[in-house]
Design a protein around this motif. Structure first.
Motif, PDB file in Angstrom:
ATOM      1  N   THR A  45       0.825  -1.206   0.000  1.00 23.92           N
ATOM      2  CA  THR A  45       0.000   0.000   0.000  1.00 23.92           C
ATOM      3  C   THR A  45       0.860   1.257   0.000  1.00 23.92           C
ATOM      4  O   THR A  45       1.954   1.284   0.588  1.00 23.92           O
ATOM      5  CB  THR A  45      -0.931   0.034   1.221  1.00 23.92           C
ATOM      6  N   TYR A  46       0.345   2.286  -0.683  1.00 24.58           N
ATOM      7  CA  TYR A  46       1.048   3.569  -0.761  1.00 24.58           C
ATOM      8  C   TYR A  46       0.065   4.699  -0.447  1.00 24.58           C
ATOM      9  O   TYR A  46      -1.043   4.729  -1.001  1.00 24.58           O
ATOM     10  CB  TYR A  46       1.634   3.790  -2.160  1.00 24.58           C
ATOM     11  N   LEU A  47       0.460   5.627   0.433  1.00 29.66           N
ATOM     12  CA  LEU A  47      -0.338   6.810   0.729  1.00 29.66           C
ATOM     13  C   LEU A  47       0.096   7.917  -0.228  1.00 29.66           C
ATOM     14  O   LEU A  47       1.251   8.361  -0.194  1.00 29.66           O
ATOM     15  CB  LEU A  47      -0.125   7.241   2.181  1.00 29.66           C
ATOM     16  N   VAL A  62      -5.126   5.832  -0.553  1.00 29.92           N
ATOM     17  CA  VAL A  62      -4.218   4.691  -0.399  1.00 29.92           C
ATOM     18  C   VAL A  62      -4.426   3.787  -1.605  1.00 29.92           C
ATOM     19  O   VAL A  62      -5.565   3.409  -1.921  1.00 29.92           O
ATOM     20  CB  VAL A  62      -4.513   3.910   0.903  1.00 29.92           C
ATOM     21  N   THR A  64      -3.222   0.258  -3.967  1.00 30.52           N
ATOM     22  CA  THR A  64      -2.580  -1.060  -3.957  1.00 30.52           C
ATOM     23  C   THR A  64      -2.633  -1.610  -5.367  1.00 30.52           C
ATOM     24  O   THR A  64      -3.712  -1.683  -5.972  1.00 30.52           O
ATOM     25  CB  THR A  64      -3.304  -2.038  -3.019  1.00 30.52           C
TER      26      THR A  64
END
Length: 450
Positions: A45-47, A62, A64
């Protein structure tokens, strides 16, 4: 050209978070261009900030990424978790369409998973069954289907038919070879075993129909026996009007209650008696209609007074034919302990709905009856849909024709055709052979985003 589809995977409306699913070749490009995330690690996951084509930040999200072959659909996929404001969802969705995506059709994500070989047809159907499950047992059976339990059972039956057919056709095609003499009795026994397995699945289809909805439990009896008092006691609130005069309930009332793992719809009906008023006659007719639709029948009597030896004919038939529990109410005022003189005596229990005595025992007995008609959890039970049921019946017809033609010694070239037809029905159940129109109808029943 493979299209990229999008859909909201969470319910519409305001919420803390919402998830937008993307499947198709644009997934990597969107992660890079809209989220400034170049070469993201799959399943991590990336913010990030989501920026529109115009460079405007629409929300902090967020994301994915799932690579081809490793996602639900089998295609490159991206999931965007944003704030659950409908305006934000709309802005992001419109921007995704501006980037070349289109809104998915109902069930299209699961359809793609099937077409890409990620799941077979029974597993695909189980996704909708899991979403629609009305009770814990239906949910458990649907999850078992998703794991491939039903598919494995069908494949096992299919393998047995194929083995039998191979043996028969080997003797047809190579009569001059030194093959073991054909054992027709063994063939017949094998087919009878397969038929028994399929008939067991048919019985489970009946249970599936019960599990697909709330189990309908109908309270019926003569006037003033305490049906409404029992209804109120189970419902936990005064929903039904109670009065000492006979015929107070002239309509029927419903209330959903959870008993153990099961949700039931409890129905209170008008008292059954010889009425003269048109409105009372209509209420009694409605009671009969509700009783006929019941999955489980509760006949309530006043245990403190003698009970008529003969009941209305239509209700007598229902008590004898439907799963029935005899409830002897008002046992605090006396115990007559009436038992109907039927070939199959229904289970009975003494209670007092006003004193609330015996209600726990009643609920336990009711749960036992529900488990009897729905089946107890078992590794050998499956959720068998109406589509499966029809194909199983067709498969059974072909196997029955095989036995009949074989006994008539019509010729193995002809009898083997029925085995091929039986296998074709199983192919259609598993999804090995199908057509685009059937898939569109099947997956069209799904909700958007699945």
């Amino acid at each position: 050209m493979i299209e990229t589809i999008i859909a909201l995977a969470t319910p519409a409306g305001e919420s803390a978070l919402a998830v937008i699913r993307i499947s198709g070749p644009l997934s990597h490009i969107i992660a890079k261009e809209a989220c400034d995330c170049t070469n993201p690690t799959p399943r991590k996951t990336y913010l990030v900030d989501y920026q529109s084509c115009d460079g405007e930040t629409l929300d902090q999200v967020v994301i994915t990424l799932f690579n081809e072959g490793k996602s639900y659909t089998g295609e490159d996929s991206l999931e965007i978790s944003c704030h659950g404001n409908p305006l934000i969802i709309e802005l992001i969705s419109k921007d995704l369409m501006n980037r070349g995506c289109r809104i998915a059709q109902p069930g299209e994500f699961t359809k793609q998973a099937f077409l890409n070989g990620k799941i077979d047809l029974p597993q695909a159907e189980s996704v909708a069954q899991i979403i629609a499950a009305k009770n814990e047992q239906a949910l458990a059976l649907a999850q078992r289907n998703l794991k491939g339990k039903l598919s494995n059972k069908l494949l096992s039956i299919q393998k047995n038919i194929l083995g039998l057919q191979a043996s028969i056709e080997a003797h047809i095609d190579f009569p001059e070879d030194d093959l073991t003499k054909e054992d027709h009795n063994k063939h017949h026994q094998n087919v009878k075993t397969i038929i028994k397995e399929l008939e067991t699945l048919l019985l489970q289809a009946k249970k599936t129909k019960l599990l697909a909805k709330n189990i309908r439990v109908v309270l019926a009896g003569l006037p003033n026996v305490g049906k409404s008092s029992l209804f109120n006691a189970l419902a936990g609130k005064n929903r039904a009007l109670i009065h000492s005069d006979a015929g107070t309930t002239r309509d029927y009332l419903e209330f959903d209650i959870k008993i153990g793992k099961y949700w039931i719809t409890l129905v209170d009906t008008a008292g059954v008696h010889n009425a003269s008023e048109e409105i009372e006659l209509a209420g009694i007719e409605m009671s009969l209609e509700q009783a006929e639709e019941a999955d489980l029948f509760l006949w309530v009597i006043d245990n403190s007074v003698p009970h008529p030896s003969e009941l209305p004919k239509d209700f007598t038939k229902l008590i004898q034919s439907k799963p029935t529990l005899l409830i002897r109410n008002k046992s605090d005022l006396g115990e007559n302990d009436w038992i109907p003189n039927y070939k199959k005596t229904p289970k009975a229990i003494n209670i007092s709905s006003t004193e609330k005595s015996g209600l726990k025992q009643f609920e336990r007995l009711l749960l036992e009856l529900i488990q009897e008609i729905t089946g107890v959890d078992s590794e050998n039970e499956y959720l068998v849909s109406i589509r499966h049921e029809l194909l199983i019946k067709n498969c059974l017809d072909e196997l029955s024709h095989f036995l009949q033609k074989s006994k008539e010694k019509v010729g193995e070239e002809i009898t083997s055709i029925h085995l091929s037809e039986a296998r074709e029905k199983l192919d259609m159940m598993i999804g090995r052979k199908t057509n685009e129109d059937m898939l569109d109808i099947l997956f069209g029943e799904f909700c958007i985003g699945k």
